[in-house]
Design a protein around this motif. Structure first.
Motif, PDB file in Angstrom:
ATOM      1  N   SER A 244       0.801  -1.214   0.000  1.00 45.22           N
ATOM      2  CA  SER A 244       0.000   0.000   0.000  1.00 45.22           C
ATOM      3  C   SER A 244       0.840   1.273   0.000  1.00 45.22           C
ATOM      4  N   GLY A 245       2.091   1.201   0.445  1.00 46.92           N
ATOM      5  CA  GLY A 245       2.931   2.386   0.537  1.00 46.92           C
ATOM      6  C   GLY A 245       3.902   2.508  -0.615  1.00 46.92           C
ATOM      7  N   ALA A 246       4.968   3.287  -0.372  1.00 45.45           N
ATOM      8  CA  ALA A 246       5.967   3.526  -1.411  1.00 45.45           C
ATOM      9  C   ALA A 246       6.761   2.274  -1.736  1.00 45.45           C
ATOM     10  N   GLN A 247       6.915   1.394  -0.743  1.00 46.85           N
ATOM     11  CA  GLN A 247       7.634   0.148  -0.989  1.00 46.85           C
ATOM     12  C   GLN A 247       6.957  -0.976  -0.219  1.00 46.85           C
ATOM     13  N   PRO A 248       7.208  -2.234  -0.598  1.00 43.62           N
ATOM     14  CA  PRO A 248       6.581  -3.353   0.105  1.00 43.62           C
ATOM     15  C   PRO A 248       6.912  -3.320   1.597  1.00 43.62           C
ATOM     16  N   ARG A 249       5.968  -3.777   2.412  1.00 45.29           N
ATOM     17  CA  ARG A 249       6.149  -3.769   3.857  1.00 45.29           C
ATOM     18  C   ARG A 249       5.495  -5.014   4.446  1.00 45.29           C
ATOM     19  N   HIS A 295      18.338  -6.907  -2.205  1.00 46.95           N
ATOM     20  CA  HIS A 295      18.522  -5.735  -1.359  1.00 46.95           C
ATOM     21  C   HIS A 295      17.487  -5.758  -0.237  1.00 46.95           C
ATOM     22  N   PHE A 296      17.885  -5.240   0.907  1.00 50.31           N
ATOM     23  CA  PHE A 296      17.016  -5.261   2.076  1.00 50.31           C
ATOM     24  C   PHE A 296      15.834  -4.318   1.879  1.00 50.31           C
ATOM     25  N   VAL A 297      14.632  -4.801   2.281  1.00 48.42           N
ATOM     26  CA  VAL A 297      13.413  -4.002   2.156  1.00 48.42           C
ATOM     27  C   VAL A 297      12.768  -3.742   3.511  1.00 48.42           C
ATOM     28  N   ASP A 298      12.600  -4.807   4.334  1.00 51.24           N
ATOM     29  CA  ASP A 298      11.866  -4.625   5.591  1.00 51.24           C
ATOM     30  C   ASP A 298      12.197  -5.762   6.554  1.00 51.24           C
ATOM     31  N   MET A 299      11.940  -5.498   7.847  1.00 45.68           N
ATOM     32  CA  MET A 299      12.168  -6.484   8.893  1.00 45.68           C
ATOM     33  C   MET A 299      11.081  -6.328   9.947  1.00 45.68           C
ATOM     34  N   ALA A 300      10.554  -7.453  10.439  1.00 45.57           N
ATOM     35  CA  ALA A 300       9.537  -7.414  11.494  1.00 45.57           C
ATOM     36  C   ALA A 300       9.775  -8.548  12.474  1.00 45.57           C
ATOM     37  N   ILE A 301       9.345  -8.347  13.719  1.00 45.36           N
ATOM     38  CA  ILE A 301       9.396  -9.400  14.721  1.00 45.36           C
ATOM     39  C   ILE A 301       8.331 -10.433  14.388  1.00 45.36           C
ATOM     40  N   LYS A 302       8.683 -11.716  14.501  1.00 46.77           N
ATOM     41  CA  LYS A 302       7.724 -12.796  14.241  1.00 46.77           C
ATOM     42  C   LYS A 302       7.877 -13.855  15.329  1.00 46.77           C
ATOM     43  N   VAL A 303       6.821 -14.071  16.099  1.00 45.03           N
ATOM     44  CA  VAL A 303       6.842 -15.057  17.183  1.00 45.03           C
ATOM     45  C   VAL A 303       6.810 -16.458  16.580  1.00 45.03           C
ATOM     46  N   VAL A 304       7.717 -17.325  17.055  1.00 49.67           N
ATOM     47  CA  VAL A 304       7.801 -18.677  16.509  1.00 49.67           C
ATOM     48  C   VAL A 304       7.894 -19.692  17.649  1.00 49.67           C
ATOM     49  N   GLY A 305       7.463 -20.939  17.357  1.00 50.22           N
ATOM     50  CA  GLY A 305       7.695 -22.075  18.222  1.00 50.22           C
ATOM     51  C   GLY A 305       7.091 -21.970  19.606  1.00 50.22           C
ATOM     52  N   VAL A 306       7.706 -22.681  20.548  1.00 53.61           N
ATOM     53  CA  VAL A 306       7.319 -22.666  21.952  1.00 53.61           C
ATOM     54  C   VAL A 306       8.476 -22.148  22.786  1.00 53.61           C
ATOM     55  N   GLY A 307       9.616 -22.844  22.734  1.00 50.84           N
ATOM     56  CA  GLY A 307      10.764 -22.435  23.532  1.00 50.84           C
ATOM     57  C   GLY A 307      11.368 -21.112  23.116  1.00 50.84           C
ATOM     58  N   SER A 308      11.177 -20.718  21.845  1.00 49.03           N
ATOM     59  CA  SER A 308      11.790 -19.484  21.341  1.00 49.03           C
ATOM     60  C   SER A 308      10.929 -18.248  21.576  1.00 49.03           C
ATOM     61  N   VAL A 309       9.699 -18.435  22.027  1.00 53.53           N
ATOM     62  CA  VAL A 309       8.805 -17.285  22.198  1.00 53.53           C
ATOM     63  C   VAL A 309       9.405 -16.302  23.210  1.00 53.53           C
ATOM     64  N   GLY A 310       9.436 -15.034  22.817  1.00 54.81           N
ATOM     65  CA  GLY A 310      10.002 -14.001  23.688  1.00 54.81           C
ATOM     66  C   GLY A 310      11.415 -13.620  23.323  1.00 54.81           C
ATOM     67  N   THR A 311      12.120 -14.503  22.625  1.00 50.41           N
ATOM     68  CA  THR A 311      13.432 -14.124  22.119  1.00 50.41           C
ATOM     69  C   THR A 311      13.219 -13.246  20.887  1.00 50.41           C
ATOM     70  N   LEU A 312      14.262 -12.529  20.493  1.00 48.62           N
ATOM     71  CA  LEU A 312      14.130 -11.557  19.406  1.00 48.62           C
ATOM     72  C   LEU A 312      14.270 -12.282  18.070  1.00 48.62           C
ATOM     73  N   CYS A 313      13.144 -12.761  17.546  1.00 44.25           N
ATOM     74  CA  CYS A 313      13.126 -13.473  16.270  1.00 44.25           C
ATOM     75  C   CYS A 313      12.306 -12.659  15.276  1.00 44.25           C
ATOM     76  N   ALA A 320      15.169  -9.078  -5.130  1.00 45.84           N
ATOM     77  CA  ALA A 320      16.082  -8.977  -6.259  1.00 45.84           C
ATOM     78  C   ALA A 320      15.415  -8.244  -7.415  1.00 45.84           C
ATOM     79  N   ALA A 321      14.082  -8.282  -7.447  1.00 46.47           N
ATOM     80  CA  ALA A 321      13.266  -7.572  -8.439  1.00 46.47           C
ATOM     81  C   ALA A 321      11.859  -7.494  -7.878  1.00 46.47           C
ATOM     82  N   ASP A 322      10.980  -6.814  -8.600  1.00 43.57           N
ATOM     83  CA  ASP A 322       9.630  -6.619  -8.085  1.00 43.57           C
ATOM     84  C   ASP A 322       8.910  -7.932  -7.808  1.00 43.57           C
ATOM     85  N   ASP A 323       9.229  -8.973  -8.564  1.00 43.02           N
ATOM     86  CA  ASP A 323       8.553 -10.255  -8.380  1.00 43.02           C
ATOM     87  C   ASP A 323       9.524 -11.342  -7.933  1.00 43.02           C
TER      88      ASP A 323
END
Length: 473
Positions: A244-249, A295-313, A320-323
């Motif tokens: 929706s914005g200027a670049q994918p998010r 090239h880097f576009v975006d980064m977000a926190i994503k909760v995963v698993g059971v034991g890893s919940v709360g760690t910074l994942c 590499a191109a639009d698609d």
């Protein structure tokens, strides 16, 4: 070429090198360990008088985790004794440390419960079965991994409401599979051990029921096809990304997916440039050529698993191109739960520890596997997100399927230990009879009762308000 006198050979440090021993000699030498640590001594479990409060251990394991996510972690662990066991690796590590040990060391998984095995794609796009979670990997005694796997088999059987007699037979069979596979590896050439892999399409089990083997292969094939569809960019991109914005998010779906603040992720303003550069340097040279196309576009926190919940994942989006997207999973790597008992890692970065252990234990690892360190001082390892990873779904399993699947887990664990340790030494210690099988099976049965007691204490702490849990998170 002059003949080297083995008795006078020296290593790089100038000290006398160990003389060469054949596989038979190493096996015979390891059998002497039984005098100090009999195989039967591994049997049974008795709660130590000075055992630390399990709830205290779980609270201590929250140090450094994102506070807002801890209730999600505890909510997931509260679902069942089996889910609790999955999230309580630190608790069992403390317990394993007080059990008898052979001190025959391997690169241990550190958290070898049956849900940390599964199928995934190799760089050549073949589907293999192997250990697929090595966050806690560290050199440690081989039987620690085997005891954790064995206990998970019994607890899974209880979760499925299978007869206790079936659980006992299944776990003994799992240990036997590990022992017999290790005996096979002890007689194989070193390169044959190194290149061995469990190919899902070709998998056979000499001791398994052919009909059940076929059923498990069929289910895995169906899961493979499903995950193949879910792993392609055309599936992942619209699922995770908004344009929706200027670049994918990456789409925010709090509390499980969200963009971090600058305080939580100090590299945010600079686009994580330093961390990405360090990760690039950790990749093999030929992979860097491929990575440089993105090239880097975006980064977000994503909760995963059971034991890893709360760690910074998190999940990173690179293009590499639009698609032509690349999704990388970024997982925080903390000190292994085994470290207080097995010794510190030889690696200065815990992400590097995980990567090194993964490359050593797995027969094939993700091409983008690497490590880095953030500006906040946290260590991370990185791999592709959902690269056709297949994990077990226990819901409708019966004893036959549980037995077959866990035999595959035992095979994979033996193969991983044979790569990093000495198969002849391990096989020599275990022997060719059932003594070791029965001992580990007995331990697993009795430790499952300890897990039940700890789970009750955990649920009690939630009810008392000592712990906060978000059920269904």
């Amino acid at each position: 070429m002059a003949r080297t006198d083995k008795s006078k050979s020296r290593n790089e440090a100038g000290q006398p090198a160990s003389p060469y021993l054949s596989a038979g000699e190493r096996a015979a030498k390891s059998r002497a360990i039984r005098d100090a640590v009999p195989r039967a001594s591994h049997g049974g479990w008795h709660t130590p008088a000075q055992r630390q409060d399990p709830v205290d251990i779980l609270i201590a394991s929250n140090d450094g985790r994102i506070p807002e996510l801890i209730p999600i972690r505890f909510g997931r662990m509260a679902e069942s004794p089996f889910a609790f066991y999955r999230g309580a690796a630190a608790l069992m590590a403390a317990d394993l440390a007080v059990t008898p040990t052979s001190d025959i060391r391997v690169q241990a998984c550190g958290d070898a419960h049956l849900m940390n095995f599964g199928a995934f794609a190799t760089p050549e796009r073949n589907i293999i079965f192997d250990i697929n979670d090595l966050d806690e990997t560290l050199p440690a005694p081989f039987e620690w991994d085997l005891k954790r796997l064995a206990a998970s088999v019994v607890i899974a059987a209880q979760y499925l409401s299978l007869p206790q007699s079936d659980a006992a037979r299944t776990v003994t069979d799992v240990v036997r599979e590990y022992r017999e596979r290790m005996l096979d590896y002890a007689s194989m050439r070193a390169l044959d051990v190194w290149y061995d892999r469990i190919d899902i399409q070709k998998y056979q089990d000499r001791a398994g029921d052919p009909d059940v083997v076929a059923l498990v292969r069929k289910r895995l094939a169906e899961r493979v096809e499903s995950e193949r569809r879910k792993s392609v960019p055309d599936f992942l991109y619209p699922k995770f990304v908004a344009e929706s914005g200027a670049q994918p998010r990456i789409k925010d779906e709090p509390p499980l997916i969200f963009h971090p603040s600058g305080d939580l992720a100090p590299g945010l303003e600079s686009g994580y440039g330093e961390a990405i550069a360090a990760y690039r340097e950790a990749l093999p040279e030929h992979v860097r050529t491929l990575f440089d196309r993105f090239h880097f576009v975006d980064m977000a926190i994503k909760v995963v698993g059971v034991g890893s919940v709360g760690t910074l994942c998190g999940v990173g989006l690179f293009m590499a191109a639009d698609d032509d997207p690349l999704f990388l999973q970024v997982k925080e790597a903390r000190a292994s739960v085994l470290e207080p008992y097995a010794g510190k890692s030889a690696h200065p970065n815990h992400g590097q520890r995980v990567v090194a252990g993964q490359r050593l234990m797995q027969s094939a690892s993700d091409v983008f596997l690497g490590w880095t360190r953030g500006q906040n001082g946290r260590d991370f390892y990185i791999r592709q997100l959902r690269d056709m990873k297949i994990t077990a779904i226990l819901a409708d399993w019966d004893t036959r399927i549980l037995r077959q699947y866990t035999r595959m887990c035992a095979h994979a664990l033996a193969r991983a230990h044979a790569r990093s340790g000495d198969a002849a030494t391990i096989a020599g210690y275990m022997g060719s009879g059932q003594t070791f099988d029965d001992a580990i099976g007995e331990f697993a049965m009795e430790y499952s009762a300890q897990n039940q007691a700890d789970y009750r204490a955990f649920i009690g702490a939630i009810r008392e308000g000592r712990l906060q849990a978000q059920i269904g998170g």
